[in-house]
Design a protein around this motif. Structure first.
Motif, PDB file in Angstrom:
ATOM      1  N   GLY A  26      -9.037  10.598 -22.977  1.00  0.00           N
ATOM      2  CA  GLY A  26     -10.519  10.707 -23.089  1.00  0.00           C
ATOM      3  C   GLY A  26     -11.124   9.716 -24.061  1.00  0.00           C
ATOM      4  O   GLY A  26     -12.267   9.444 -24.151  1.00  0.00           O
ATOM      5  N   LEU A  27     -10.170   9.138 -24.858  1.00  0.00           N
ATOM      6  CA  LEU A  27     -10.522   8.023 -25.988  1.00  0.00           C
ATOM      7  C   LEU A  27     -10.747   6.793 -25.188  1.00  0.00           C
ATOM      8  O   LEU A  27     -11.495   5.848 -25.410  1.00  0.00           O
ATOM      9  CB  LEU A  27      -9.368   7.742 -26.812  1.00  0.00           C
ATOM     10  N   TRP A  28     -10.285   6.395 -23.913  1.00  0.00           N
ATOM     11  CA  TRP A  28     -10.578   5.514 -23.059  1.00  0.00           C
ATOM     12  C   TRP A  28     -11.477   5.752 -22.149  1.00  0.00           C
ATOM     13  O   TRP A  28     -11.500   5.124 -20.832  1.00  0.00           O
ATOM     14  CB  TRP A  28      -9.081   4.919 -22.284  1.00  0.00           C
ATOM     15  N   HIS A  29     -12.417   6.777 -22.098  1.00  0.00           N
ATOM     16  CA  HIS A  29     -13.492   6.812 -21.367  1.00  0.00           C
ATOM     17  C   HIS A  29     -14.405   5.677 -21.184  1.00  0.00           C
ATOM     18  O   HIS A  29     -15.034   5.306 -22.229  1.00  0.00           O
ATOM     19  CB  HIS A  29     -14.277   8.321 -21.522  1.00  0.00           C
ATOM     20  N   GLY A  30     -14.555   5.187 -19.886  1.00  0.00           N
ATOM     21  CA  GLY A  30     -15.436   3.787 -19.757  1.00  0.00           C
ATOM     22  C   GLY A  30     -14.553   2.667 -19.917  1.00  0.00           C
ATOM     23  O   GLY A  30     -14.903   1.566 -20.073  1.00  0.00           O
ATOM     24  N   GLN A  31     -13.077   2.603 -19.895  1.00  0.00           N
ATOM     25  CA  GLN A  31     -12.396   1.643 -19.967  1.00  0.00           C
ATOM     26  C   GLN A  31     -12.698   0.578 -18.922  1.00  0.00           C
ATOM     27  O   GLN A  31     -12.711  -0.643 -19.314  1.00  0.00           O
ATOM     28  CB  GLN A  31     -10.865   2.043 -19.875  1.00  0.00           C
ATOM     29  N   LEU A  32     -12.631   1.055 -17.575  1.00  0.00           N
ATOM     30  CA  LEU A  32     -12.964   0.052 -16.480  1.00  0.00           C
ATOM     31  C   LEU A  32     -14.245  -0.864 -16.730  1.00  0.00           C
ATOM     32  O   LEU A  32     -14.336  -2.166 -16.760  1.00  0.00           O
ATOM     33  CB  LEU A  32     -12.898   0.646 -15.234  1.00  0.00           C
ATOM     34  N   VAL A  33     -15.412  -0.234 -17.266  1.00  0.00           N
ATOM     35  CA  VAL A  33     -16.728  -0.896 -17.349  1.00  0.00           C
ATOM     36  C   VAL A  33     -16.458  -1.895 -18.428  1.00  0.00           C
ATOM     37  O   VAL A  33     -17.140  -2.842 -18.599  1.00  0.00           O
ATOM     38  CB  VAL A  33     -17.758   0.311 -17.846  1.00  0.00           C
TER      39      VAL A  33
END
Length: 300
Positions: free
Chosen positions: A168-175
């Motif tokens: 959850g801490l890497w939510h938005g990683q791809l963006v």
């Protein structure tokens, strides 16, 4: 090894100074971005956001969550400059000339490589930063009782891990990765083009050249990547601003957030907060490059 450590240290110092300068502006930007795609617009304009934040939270509201991105900026810029220098060294090694002058495209590629490297650190740092910047705001809006205390960074991390696990801490990683790949290519590329041209025109004033080139790099980075950044900020704050979407198990990803923003606000929704972002990036990025180049010059 000595050069690598210097690059990491100088990048850390430059990044920290830049973050301190830009952070109040960044808070306003994130708060404006967080309401993109919502029917209930809390802020009518950038000035209204500044006015409302100061009225409800005083000066501390503009610096809410600073410690996380301050540390993050130090590490981010250390990684950015180290990766940038390292990629350049690979190009020079390929050409068997450590003193070779790289062309702009090689520098742009080196910038893109540095952005990809930094994105993995940036995602959790920006997730915490964005949620800290809006959490107290929306808690205060929904509560009519006594003023609420902003959760600490540790408390917020615990909440995220409890609800979503470590990932959850890497939510938005791809963006973030896409934004940093494009943005860092533009950031370093713009700086190098501007600095080389200014040195030809004004060879005796490197400090001014470096500051102007850094400012131009910041404007280029933000002007091009801002729509992606808006979606990222909205994606990372949806659980706070639009908790009903989470409660209803509605799919929340890049495309869904982009669609939501477009349907509610049109194209202009992707540029909410752009004005204050361009204002903040001029001194911040000018200081980052000026500081880094001066430290490299004096301690080479």
């Amino acid at each position: 090894m000595e050069e690598a450590l210097k690059t990491i240290l100088f990048g850390s110092i430059a990044g920290s100074l830049g973050k301190i300068i830009e952070y109040p502006f960044d808070t306003v930007k994130v708060r404006l971005q967080s309401q993109a795609g919502t029917s209930d617009q809390l802020f009518r304009s950038t000035f209204h956001c500044i006015q409302y934040t100061f009225k409800t939270e005083k000066l501390r509201g503009f610096y809410s969550g600073l410690s996380s991105p301050l540390v993050g900026a130090a590490f981010e810029n250390a990684i950015l400059f180290f990766s940038y220098e390292y990629c350049q060294s690979l190009f020079k090694k390929y050409y068997n000339s450590p003193d070779a002058t790289l062309n702009i495209w090689q520098l742009v590629i080196s910038g893109g490589f540095s952005g990809i490297s930094a994105s993995f650190l940036l995602t959790p740092v920006e997730l915490i930063k964005c949620q800290m910047q809006v959490k107290l705001l929306y808690q205060t809006k929904l509560s009519s009782s006594k003023p609420l205390k902003n959760p600490s960074i540790i408390e917020l991390i615990k909440i995220i891990i409890l609800n979503q696990g470590i990932k959850g801490l890497w939510h938005g990683q791809l963006v973030t990765l896409i934004r940093e790949f494009i943005g860092s290519s533009i950031w370093f590329g713009t700086y190098e083009v501007s600095n080389r041209n200014l040195k030809r025109l004004n060879p005796n004033n490197n400090s001014v050249n470096e500051f102007i080139s850094g400012a131009a790099a910041g404007v280029g980075y933000n002007a091009i990547t801002f729509p992606i950044d808006t979606v990222k900020s909205k994606l990372q704050t949806t659980s706070i601003v639009n908790p009903s979407l989470v409660d209803q198990n509605i799919k929340i990803d890049f495309l869904e957030i982009a669609k939501l923003i477009y349907l509610k606000n049109g194209i202009k929704g992707f540029y909410t907060g752009l004005g204050i972002t361009l204002i903040r990036c001029i001194p911040a990025n000018g200081v980052i490059f000026l500081t880094y180049d001066k430290l490299k010059f004096y301690y080479k």
